[in-house]
Design an enzyme around this catalytic site. Structure first.
Site, PDB file in Angstrom:
ATOM      1  N   ARG A  17       1.072  -1.152  -0.207  1.00 37.65           N
ATOM      2  CA  ARG A  17       0.027  -0.231  -0.189  1.00 37.65           C
ATOM      3  C   ARG A  17       0.980   0.826  -0.713  1.00 37.65           C
ATOM      4  O   ARG A  17       2.194   1.267  -0.100  1.00 37.65           O
ATOM      5  CB  ARG A  17      -0.941   0.527   1.430  1.00 37.65           C
ATOM      6  CG  ARG A  17       0.179   0.229   2.452  1.00 37.65           C
ATOM      7  CD  ARG A  17      -0.907   0.332   3.745  1.00 37.65           C
ATOM      8  NE  ARG A  17      -0.768   0.915   4.982  1.00 37.65           N
ATOM      9  CZ  ARG A  17      -0.973   1.347   5.817  1.00 37.65           C
ATOM     10  NH1 ARG A  17      -2.350   1.194   6.858  1.00 37.65           N
ATOM     11  NH2 ARG A  17      -0.370   1.456   6.791  1.00 37.65           N
ATOM     12  N   ASP A  38       5.888  -7.210   0.400  1.00 36.86           N
ATOM     13  CA  ASP A  38       5.639  -6.830   1.437  1.00 36.86           C
ATOM     14  C   ASP A  38       5.406  -8.460   2.511  1.00 36.86           C
ATOM     15  O   ASP A  38       5.490  -9.187   1.817  1.00 36.86           O
ATOM     16  CB  ASP A  38       4.101  -5.892   1.653  1.00 36.86           C
ATOM     17  CG  ASP A  38       4.332  -5.212   2.325  1.00 36.86           C
ATOM     18  OD1 ASP A  38       4.188  -5.305   3.845  1.00 36.86           O
ATOM     19  OD2 ASP A  38       3.435  -3.992   2.427  1.00 36.86           O
ATOM     20  N   ASP A  57       9.712 -10.001   4.496  1.00 34.69           N
ATOM     21  CA  ASP A  57       9.867  -9.202   5.728  1.00 34.69           C
ATOM     22  C   ASP A  57      11.018  -9.202   6.089  1.00 34.69           C
ATOM     23  O   ASP A  57      12.151  -9.609   6.358  1.00 34.69           O
ATOM     24  CB  ASP A  57       8.629 -10.150   7.041  1.00 34.69           C
ATOM     25  CG  ASP A  57       9.636  -9.897   8.364  1.00 34.69           C
ATOM     26  OD1 ASP A  57       9.969  -8.989   8.668  1.00 34.69           O
ATOM     27  OD2 ASP A  57       9.096 -10.385   9.561  1.00 34.69           O
ATOM     28  N   VAL A  58      11.470  -8.087   5.792  1.00 36.80           N
ATOM     29  CA  VAL A  58      12.570  -6.853   5.255  1.00 36.80           C
ATOM     30  C   VAL A  58      13.271  -7.096   6.479  1.00 36.80           C
ATOM     31  O   VAL A  58      14.505  -7.002   6.238  1.00 36.80           O
ATOM     32  CB  VAL A  58      12.483  -5.921   5.531  1.00 36.80           C
ATOM     33  CG1 VAL A  58      12.079  -5.716   3.986  1.00 36.80           C
ATOM     34  CG2 VAL A  58      11.923  -4.329   6.232  1.00 36.80           C
ATOM     35  N   TYR A 150      11.569   7.228  15.178  1.00 35.78           N
ATOM     36  CA  TYR A 150      11.091   7.359  14.052  1.00 35.78           C
ATOM     37  C   TYR A 150      12.202   8.301  13.544  1.00 35.78           C
ATOM     38  O   TYR A 150      13.153   7.428  12.200  1.00 35.78           O
ATOM     39  CB  TYR A 150      10.066   7.835  13.580  1.00 35.78           C
ATOM     40  CG  TYR A 150       9.848   8.128  12.408  1.00 35.78           C
ATOM     41  CD1 TYR A 150       9.203   6.275  10.898  1.00 35.78           C
ATOM     42  CD2 TYR A 150       9.740   9.071  11.219  1.00 35.78           C
ATOM     43  CE1 TYR A 150       9.604   7.106  10.190  1.00 35.78           C
ATOM     44  CE2 TYR A 150       9.726   9.245  10.415  1.00 35.78           C
ATOM     45  CZ  TYR A 150       9.679   8.043   9.108  1.00 35.78           C
ATOM     46  OH  TYR A 150       8.742   7.848   8.119  1.00 35.78           O
ATOM     47  N   LYS A 154      15.621   6.972  11.308  1.00 34.27           N
ATOM     48  CA  LYS A 154      15.692   7.536   9.124  1.00 34.27           C
ATOM     49  C   LYS A 154      17.587   8.444   9.356  1.00 34.27           C
ATOM     50  O   LYS A 154      18.135   9.070   8.465  1.00 34.27           O
ATOM     51  CB  LYS A 154      14.426   8.995   9.384  1.00 34.27           C
ATOM     52  CG  LYS A 154      13.558   8.452   9.325  1.00 34.27           C
ATOM     53  CD  LYS A 154      13.293   6.857   8.069  1.00 34.27           C
ATOM     54  CE  LYS A 154      11.675   5.914   7.553  1.00 34.27           C
ATOM     55  NZ  LYS A 154      12.053   5.209   6.495  1.00 34.27           N
ATOM     56  N   THR A 185      -0.509   8.829   3.237  1.00 36.40           N
ATOM     57  CA  THR A 185      -0.702   7.137   3.551  1.00 36.40           C
ATOM     58  C   THR A 185      -1.457   6.941   4.398  1.00 36.40           C
ATOM     59  O   THR A 185      -1.532   7.655   5.977  1.00 36.40           O
ATOM     60  CB  THR A 185       0.109   6.741   2.843  1.00 36.40           C
ATOM     61  OG1 THR A 185       1.573   6.739   4.337  1.00 36.40           O
ATOM     62  CG2 THR A 185       1.052   7.386   2.146  1.00 36.40           C
TER      63      THR A 185
HETATM   64  N1  LIG Z   1       3.986   8.460   5.175  1.00 35.79           N
HETATM   65  C1  LIG Z   1       4.720   9.664   5.584  1.00 35.79           C
HETATM   66  O1  LIG Z   1       4.216  10.905   5.352  1.00 35.79           O
HETATM   67  C2  LIG Z   1       6.324   8.914   4.394  1.00 35.79           C
HETATM   68  C3  LIG Z   1       6.896  10.315   4.800  1.00 35.79           C
HETATM   69  C4  LIG Z   1       8.388  10.211   5.458  1.00 35.79           C
HETATM   70  C5  LIG Z   1       8.831   9.267   4.724  1.00 35.79           C
HETATM   71  N2  LIG Z   1       8.197   7.870   4.787  1.00 35.79           N
HETATM   72  C6  LIG Z   1       8.833   6.384   4.164  1.00 35.79           C
HETATM   73  O2  LIG Z   1       8.115   5.506   3.124  1.00 35.79           O
HETATM   74  C7  LIG Z   1       7.402   4.879   3.491  1.00 35.79           C
HETATM   75  C8  LIG Z   1       7.056   3.900   3.171  1.00 35.79           C
HETATM   76  O3  LIG Z   1       5.796   4.769   4.302  1.00 35.79           O
HETATM   77  P1  LIG Z   1       4.342   5.090   3.704  1.00 35.79           P
HETATM   78  O4  LIG Z   1       4.153   5.853   3.932  1.00 35.79           O
HETATM   79  O5  LIG Z   1       3.881   4.047   2.470  1.00 35.79           O
HETATM   80  O6  LIG Z   1       3.525   3.754   4.872  1.00 35.79           O
HETATM   81  P2  LIG Z   1       2.488   3.018   5.253  1.00 35.79           P
HETATM   82  O7  LIG Z   1       2.256   2.615   6.203  1.00 35.79           O
HETATM   83  O8  LIG Z   1       1.494   3.173   3.757  1.00 35.79           O
HETATM   84  O9  LIG Z   1       3.262   0.906   4.315  1.00 35.79           O
HETATM   85  C9  LIG Z   1       3.898   0.801   5.024  1.00 35.79           C
HETATM   86  C10 LIG Z   1       4.680  -0.337   4.409  1.00 35.79           C
HETATM   87  O10 LIG Z   1       5.821  -1.572   4.265  1.00 35.79           O
HETATM   88  C11 LIG Z   1       5.134  -2.361   5.255  1.00 35.79           C
HETATM   89  N3  LIG Z   1       6.297  -3.308   6.316  1.00 35.79           N
HETATM   90  C12 LIG Z   1       5.711  -3.537   7.441  1.00 35.79           C
HETATM   91  N4  LIG Z   1       6.532  -4.032   7.937  1.00 35.79           N
HETATM   92  C13 LIG Z   1       7.530  -4.417   7.486  1.00 35.79           C
HETATM   93  C14 LIG Z   1       8.060  -5.651   7.062  1.00 35.79           C
HETATM   94  N5  LIG Z   1       8.800  -6.111   8.445  1.00 35.79           N
HETATM   95  N6  LIG Z   1       8.391  -6.303   5.894  1.00 35.79           N
HETATM   96  C15 LIG Z   1       8.058  -5.632   4.799  1.00 35.79           C
HETATM   97  N7  LIG Z   1       7.024  -4.851   4.786  1.00 35.79           N
HETATM   98  C16 LIG Z   1       6.580  -5.027   5.834  1.00 35.79           C
HETATM   99  C17 LIG Z   1       3.725  -2.954   5.259  1.00 35.79           C
HETATM  100  O11 LIG Z   1       2.348  -3.745   5.448  1.00 35.79           O
HETATM  101  C18 LIG Z   1       3.056  -1.417   4.298  1.00 35.79           C
HETATM  102  O12 LIG Z   1       2.647  -1.743   2.938  1.00 35.79           O
HETATM  103  C19 LIG Z   1       8.242   4.384   5.279  1.00 35.79           C
HETATM  104  O13 LIG Z   1       9.894   3.976   4.986  1.00 35.79           O
HETATM  105  C20 LIG Z   1       8.806   5.570   5.852  1.00 35.79           C
HETATM  106  O14 LIG Z   1       8.715   5.949   6.964  1.00 35.79           O
HETATM  107  C21 LIG Z   1       7.091   8.038   4.881  1.00 35.79           C
END
Ligand SMILES: NC(=O)c1ccc[n+]([C@@H]2O[C@H](COP(=O)([O-])OP(=O)(O)OC[C@H]3O[C@@H](n4cnc5c(N)ncnc54)[C@H](O)[C@@H]3O)[C@@H](O)[C@H]2O)c1
Length: 270
Positions: A17, A38, A57-58, A150, A154, A185
């Site tokens: 997602r 995922d 699973d990463v 968090y 980062k 998201t």
């Molecule tokens: N949304 C924001 O505001 C934002 C801002 C800056 C950076 N980011 C970064 O962008 C990336 C994606 O964020 P997003 O907003 O799409 O988040 P999200 O929560 O919508 O999606 C994250 C996805 O990671 C998956 N995930 C979680 N644990 C996992 C694991 N152990 N192994 C594999 N997959 C796993 C989840 O199932 C999910 O589908 C992240 O690294 C986040 O830190 C997000």
């Protein structure tokens, strides 16, 4: 082109997602063979032969090995792009969380990225213009109140990116990161920090996907050979802030004194 199928290949984690899904769809539209992984296979990708999907699973090195072997068996053994996207967030005052939540964030956001870099390296080495892109965040500019863990993870992603850019750049593997601010998201559901209220959520997952694709394509456009390698080490963009606010904050952090950066972050996040 490095794949047996003639198309370039990309593996994207956390593609179920959000930013991961949008990025997977964007790369597929650009003609890539996309490994969309995922915790569970991505339902949305099933039945579309532009995608390979499965469980990854990463935090599990064996799962990395299996996913990379699966995807690269369809791409002639090489991986052109790795997008370390999977991530977790909690946004609360530090003491409202727990040891377990701290560990989960470090495991996924830091160890997950390290394991991905290590596992993907031999496959990236086989590609013609390989790029490793880490999802970092504007919270790696200055520690964010109510997002201490968090933010710390980062900063770690920033460090991994910078170190491997120096280490692997001369070998022709480009390592870089994207730094969005708040993206609308599922990750932000239930999060209500002062920083979010003050700065708002102005980015979409599509905005980030576009920048990730552009970084991969920028690598391809770089001159080949010795000149390309010299330019890559000396002048290539390593961190890309996404959006007007993140760009302004990043630029300010490069030129303003530390005390001023602290003050502006204090104002924005409290
Ligand atoms: N949304 C924001 O505001 C934002 C801002 C800056 C950076 N980011 C970064 O962008 C990336 C994606 O964020 P997003 O907003 O799409 O988040 P999200 O929560 O919508 O999606 C994250 C996805 O990671 C998956 N995930 C979680 N644990 C996992 C694991 N152990 N192994 C594999 N997959 C796993 C989840 O199932 C999910 O589908 C992240 O690294 C986040 O830190 C997000």
């Amino acid at each position: 082109m490095s794949g047996a199928s003639g198309s370039r290949s990309v593996l994207i984690t956390g593609a179920g997602r959000g930013i991961g899904e949008a990025t997977a769809r964007r790369f597929a539209d650009a003609g890539y063979l996309v490994g969309a992984y995922d915790l569970e296979p991505c339902e949305w990708a099933r039945g579309d032969d532009r995608f390979v999907t499965g469980s990854l699973d990463v935090t599990d090195p064996a799962a990395w090995e299996a996913a990379l072997a699966e995807l690269t068996s369809r791409s002639g053994g090489a991986l052109d792009v790795l997008v370390n996207n999977a991530g977790l967030l909690y946004g609360t005052p530090f003491m409202d969380a727990s040891y377990a939540r701290d560990s989960a964030l470090v495991d996924v956001n830091v160890k997950g990225v390290l394991y991905g870099c290590r596992a993907a390296y031999p496959y990236l080495q086989k590609a013609s213009a390989p790029t490793l892109i880490n999802l970092c965040s504007a919270s790696a500019i200055y520690g964010q109140a109510e997002m201490a863990v968090y933010s710390a993870t980062k900063f770690a992603v920033r460090g991994i990116t910078e170190a491997l850019d120096l280490e692997w750049g001369p070998q022709g593997i480009r390592v870089c990161s994207v730094w969005p601010l708040y993206v609308g998201t599922g990750m932000l559901e239930g999060v209500n920090t002062a920083g979010m209220r003050n700065m708002g959520v102005s980015l979409t997952e599509g905005d980030v996907a576009e920048e990730v694709l552009d970084l991969a394509q920028q690598t391809q456009r770089a001159p080949a050979g010795l000149l390309g390698r010299i330019r890559g080490v000396l002048g290539r963009e390593v961190h890309r802030p996404v959006g007007r606010q993140a760009k302004a904050m990043y630029l300010a952090s490069q030129v303003a004194p530390g005390r001023l950066i602290r003050l502006s972050n204090k104002r924005l996040t409290s």
